[in-house]
Motif scaffolding. Sequence first.
Motif, short mmCIF file in Angstrom:
data_model
loop_
_atom_site.label_atom_id
_atom_site.label_comp_id
_atom_site.label_asym_id
_atom_site.label_seq_id
_atom_site.Cartn_x
_atom_site.Cartn_y
_atom_site.Cartn_z
N ALA A 1 0.85 -1.04 0.11
CA ALA A 1 -0.11 -0.01 -0.01
C ALA A 1 0.78 1.16 0.07
N PRO A 2 0.62 2.13 -1.04
CA PRO A 2 1.47 3.27 -1.00
C PRO A 2 1.24 4.33 0.26
N ASP A 3 2.40 4.91 0.73
CA ASP A 3 2.00 5.89 1.85
C ASP A 3 1.27 7.09 1.31
N PRO A 4 0.51 7.93 2.19
CA PRO A 4 -0.29 8.86 2.05
C PRO A 4 0.46 9.99 1.21
N LEU A 5 1.91 10.23 1.58
CA LEU A 5 2.74 11.12 0.97
C LEU A 5 2.63 10.85 -0.62
N TRP A 6 2.60 9.77 -0.97
CA TRP A 6 2.78 9.72 -2.28
C TRP A 6 1.74 8.93 -3.11
N SER A 7 0.53 8.52 -2.62
CA SER A 7 -0.31 7.63 -2.89
C SER A 7 -1.35 8.48 -3.90
N ALA A 8 -1.45 9.64 -3.96
CA ALA A 8 -1.94 10.41 -5.03
C ALA A 8 -1.61 10.07 -6.38
N GLU A 9 -0.28 9.73 -6.57
CA GLU A 9 0.32 9.73 -7.82
C GLU A 9 1.16 8.43 -8.07
N PHE A 10 1.36 7.50 -7.18
CA PHE A 10 1.73 6.25 -7.21
C PHE A 10 1.15 5.20 -6.92
N ASP A 11 1.24 4.12 -7.45
CA ASP A 11 0.92 2.74 -7.20
C ASP A 11 2.02 2.06 -7.00
N GLN A 12 2.22 0.73 -6.03
CA GLN A 12 3.05 0.20 -5.78
C GLN A 12 2.69 -1.33 -5.38
N ALA A 13 3.61 -2.22 -5.66
CA ALA A 13 3.21 -3.59 -5.40
C ALA A 13 4.70 -4.21 -4.52
N ALA A 14 4.45 -5.21 -3.78
CA ALA A 14 5.59 -5.90 -3.11
C ALA A 14 5.66 -7.27 -3.55
N ALA A 15 6.89 -7.46 -3.83
CA ALA A 15 7.23 -8.88 -4.60
C ALA A 15 7.64 -9.64 -3.45
N PHE A 16 6.63 -10.08 -2.56
CA PHE A 16 7.09 -10.90 -1.23
C PHE A 16 7.36 -12.24 -1.52
N VAL B 1 8.01 -2.50 -5.96
CA VAL B 1 8.14 -1.70 -7.34
C VAL B 1 7.02 -0.53 -7.31
N PHE B 2 7.30 0.55 -8.09
CA PHE B 2 6.44 1.76 -8.05
C PHE B 2 6.17 2.07 -9.40
N PHE B 3 4.86 2.53 -9.58
CA PHE B 3 4.29 2.97 -10.83
C PHE B 3 3.84 4.45 -10.71
N HIS B 4 4.60 5.26 -11.31
CA HIS B 4 4.20 6.50 -11.47
C HIS B 4 3.28 7.04 -12.53
N ARG B 5 1.85 7.23 -12.07
CA ARG B 5 0.82 7.28 -12.88
C ARG B 5 0.86 8.52 -13.91
N PRO B 6 1.12 9.74 -13.42
CA PRO B 6 1.39 10.64 -14.29
C PRO B 6 2.32 10.66 -15.63
#
Length: 225
Positions: A107-122, A131-136
């Motif tokens: 789950a992305p932190d609120p600091l960057w959640s408006a612009e990023f998705d993330q996934a943990a390869a656990f 890994v992180f995905f920058h939507r803009p």
Amino acid sequence: MLRRLDQSLWVAEDTLKVGFLRFPVRSPVVRLEDGGLLLFSPLPSVEREADEIRALGEVRAIVAPNLLHHLGLSPAARLFPGARLFGARGLREKRPDVTFTGVLDGAPDPLWSAEFDQAAAFGMPKLEETVFFHRPSRTLFVWDLCFHIAQSEHLPTRLFMRLNGAYGRFGPSRIARSMMRDRAAVRASVDRMLAWAPERIVVAHGDVVERGGRDALQGAFERVL
């Protein structure tokens, strides 16, 4: 010098020396809509670009995205003392000298959640990569999950990466594949990345995939999973 990849995306680049090997290594800097910066995987040489980074905005967070990309944390924390530090699960125990604000998960932190998705390869406990995905900018950031060393002038590195199954193409190395203990979990992470439909993929080691990121990702993991 920082290299600009998109309107709000820059990278610092260097060469990482590991024994007799020489790997390209990259640290992304992303400016959020509010003007704050996210500094991912800071390089040990981060001081060289510190003034350039400050000129872009205030570093709000420093992110160590897996258990291997942590060598630049101490100098980055010193250079940007107001930044919050986030590390991969297990990194707090590995680096007790660094004070972390939070632990990365799916789950992305609120600091960057408006612009990023993330996934943990656990499914890779020795790596614990997020890994992180920058939507803009439709940019996916991966670290040691995939390499993209298309060429190298350093012979030992070329030979090693050929043996490692990751020279001249984008995808996971043999070492990364050996770390996949729960392939279903890795598959779920890859499926999530594919759903984001990235156009650009910024890797920590090798060339940036500027176009067709989703197809490159799908092709890389069809061979593995």
